[in-house]
Write a protein that holds these residues in place. Sequence first.
Motif, mmCIF file in Angstrom:
data_model
loop_
_atom_site.group_PDB
_atom_site.id
_atom_site.type_symbol
_atom_site.label_atom_id
_atom_site.label_comp_id
_atom_site.label_asym_id
_atom_site.label_seq_id
_atom_site.Cartn_x
_atom_site.Cartn_y
_atom_site.Cartn_z
ATOM 1 N N SER A 32 -5.686 1.762 1.740
ATOM 2 C CA SER A 32 -5.955 1.178 0.962
ATOM 3 C C SER A 32 -7.183 2.773 0.604
ATOM 4 O O SER A 32 -7.089 2.769 -1.008
ATOM 5 C CB SER A 32 -7.204 -0.014 0.887
ATOM 6 N N HIS B 228 -5.119 -6.423 -2.117
ATOM 7 C CA HIS B 228 -6.630 -6.463 -2.006
ATOM 8 C C HIS B 228 -6.010 -8.450 -1.674
ATOM 9 O O HIS B 228 -7.260 -8.590 -1.327
ATOM 10 C CB HIS B 228 -6.931 -6.248 -3.458
ATOM 11 N N CYS C 148 -13.070 4.446 -7.675
ATOM 12 C CA CYS C 148 -12.188 4.902 -6.993
ATOM 13 C C CYS C 148 -12.589 4.149 -5.971
ATOM 14 O O CYS C 148 -11.733 3.210 -4.603
ATOM 15 C CB CYS C 148 -11.196 5.794 -6.869
ATOM 16 N N ASN D 155 -12.907 0.627 -5.273
ATOM 17 C CA ASN D 155 -11.686 0.245 -4.678
ATOM 18 C C ASN D 155 -11.412 0.028 -3.589
ATOM 19 O O ASN D 155 -10.600 -0.206 -2.703
ATOM 20 C CB ASN D 155 -10.355 0.794 -5.784
ATOM 21 N N SER E 8 0.810 -1.226 0.006
ATOM 22 C CA SER E 8 0.025 0.557 0.200
ATOM 23 C C SER E 8 0.989 1.671 0.076
ATOM 24 O O SER E 8 0.417 1.917 -0.640
ATOM 25 C CB SER E 8 -0.738 -0.418 1.047
ATOM 26 N N SER F 140 -2.072 -2.182 -5.851
ATOM 27 C CA SER F 140 -3.416 -2.168 -5.938
ATOM 28 C C SER F 140 -3.623 -3.509 -5.476
ATOM 29 O O SER F 140 -4.845 -3.876 -4.635
ATOM 30 C CB SER F 140 -4.094 -1.253 -5.745
ATOM 31 N N TYR G 36 -4.069 5.336 -1.590
ATOM 32 C CA TYR G 36 -4.030 5.133 -2.443
ATOM 33 C C TYR G 36 -5.193 5.166 -3.778
ATOM 34 O O TYR G 36 -4.782 5.958 -4.411
ATOM 35 C CB TYR G 36 -2.922 4.280 -2.461
ATOM 36 N N SER G 37 -6.548 4.665 -3.298
ATOM 37 C CA SER G 37 -7.589 5.243 -4.029
ATOM 38 C C SER G 37 -7.547 6.264 -4.780
ATOM 39 O O SER G 37 -8.110 7.457 -5.432
ATOM 40 C CB SER G 37 -8.616 4.243 -3.124
ATOM 41 N N SER H 137 -11.081 -3.892 -10.565
ATOM 42 C CA SER H 137 -9.670 -4.261 -10.921
ATOM 43 C C SER H 137 -9.770 -4.155 -12.832
ATOM 44 O O SER H 137 -9.181 -2.561 -12.837
ATOM 45 C CB SER H 137 -8.848 -5.191 -10.929
ATOM 46 N N CYS I 235 2.240 1.835 -3.069
ATOM 47 C CA CYS I 235 1.077 2.158 -3.994
ATOM 48 C C CYS I 235 1.439 3.997 -4.434
ATOM 49 O O CYS I 235 1.620 4.657 -4.968
ATOM 50 C CB CYS I 235 -0.195 1.988 -3.692
#
Length: 446
Positions: free
Chosen positions: A391, A281, A351, A354, A261, A277, A394-395, A311, A264
């Motif tokens: 998570s 996951h 996003c 995600n 992460s 990413s 980065y989204s 994804s 990312c």
Amino acid sequence: MLKFIIMLLFIIPICFKKKIWWMVQILLFIMMFLFIILNFCSNFFLKVTYFLGMDLLSYNLILLSVWICILSIYASLLIYKKNNYENFFLFNIMILLFFLIMTFSSMNLFMFYLFFEMSLIPTLFLILGWGYQPERLQAGVYLLFYTLLVSLPMLISIFFLYYNSISLSYNFLLNCYFNYDMFYLSLILSFLVKMPMFLVHLWLPKAHVEAPVSGSMILAGIMLKLGGYGMLRVLPFLQIMMNKYSYIFISISLIGGILISLVCLRQIDLKSLIAYSSVAHMSIMLSGMLTMNYWGLCGSYILMISHGLCSSGLFCLANMMYERLSSRSLLINKGLLNFMPSLTLWWFLLCICNMAAPPSLNLLGEIFLFNSIISWSWLSMISLSFLSFFSASYSLYLYSYTQHGKIFSGIYSFSVGKIREFFLLFFHWFPLNLLIFKSDVFMIWI
């Protein structure tokens, strides 16, 4: 089961006819809707045809495979427009789909292994034949060697299993229990690489970055699920060993997920960020699966389906940017809210899916997985909280960096978005948010 495979085998030869691009997609759509009409809800193997059969676990993954393959042809219109060996491309996708369906519907462990490995060959052709950069050769070698190196021990362990239990059918293996350390490690390692687990994940970002959009979609949407599916199939007869060793893999996955992460957050390549990413996951999915409780197994299965759709949709979006700006760099893909406001909505929707926002299927999967991992050890709360936070980070980084900011001055032309692209993104997003209303299907497969 055989009727769908024969239908697919009849579609394969027509790929070589001229101007057949749309026809193949229509036939695949018909096949998929016939498959949905089965309305399959059983945790026993039904539709049995020789070594092929289907339970609920297989059914949803076969459905996902057909769906992603249809959408990957739909996304690759540039290959058709530029006349870039489109017939061979269609043939390649069809062969890959055939291998994937055979993998998911095999009731025999050896046949599963055979098709599991055969699905590598069309993927390799996709990367080498239609990839963008000269490094695609290196990416192909990475993909092949990582997977094949750990596949030989798995083959030997399958022979050992046959020697000791007389049958390789999943139904017979349910009653067997093994307590051999080397057997367990050699059988499980191939699935861990395919997932991929942290430390053996290096082939994935490389393969994703070099692959064409269809290759990335199939890799992220289906190929990563082969590892998870294989693990769920071999769990019943490896229970003793799982209880003995799973804490090692869970620890590596949770710590690795945090590190990935952080990786990312410093990516400037769109595709690379989405690929890393995926690894984060998959680390949560693997941890939940190895806790060996009901919530963990159901959660890992839900996350496999939801990650496949989410994804794949993000890779579609990244490719749309690449087609317009001829670059995947975040330094160039900036301020797109001014150029393509309609595509910004899709960036936002995918996003937040995600990062597991409601009502996406990702949220359901992560709630299940968090419950199972915390019930396994409360200390894992620390790593899970970091994972969850990064998570979201980065989204949001991916969304805000692409849509906001100063426009790159080199952009001189743009397209707001075509109907085809909106359909493509809708077909990713709609099932991802609709399936949560039918979440009981994902609970009753055990």
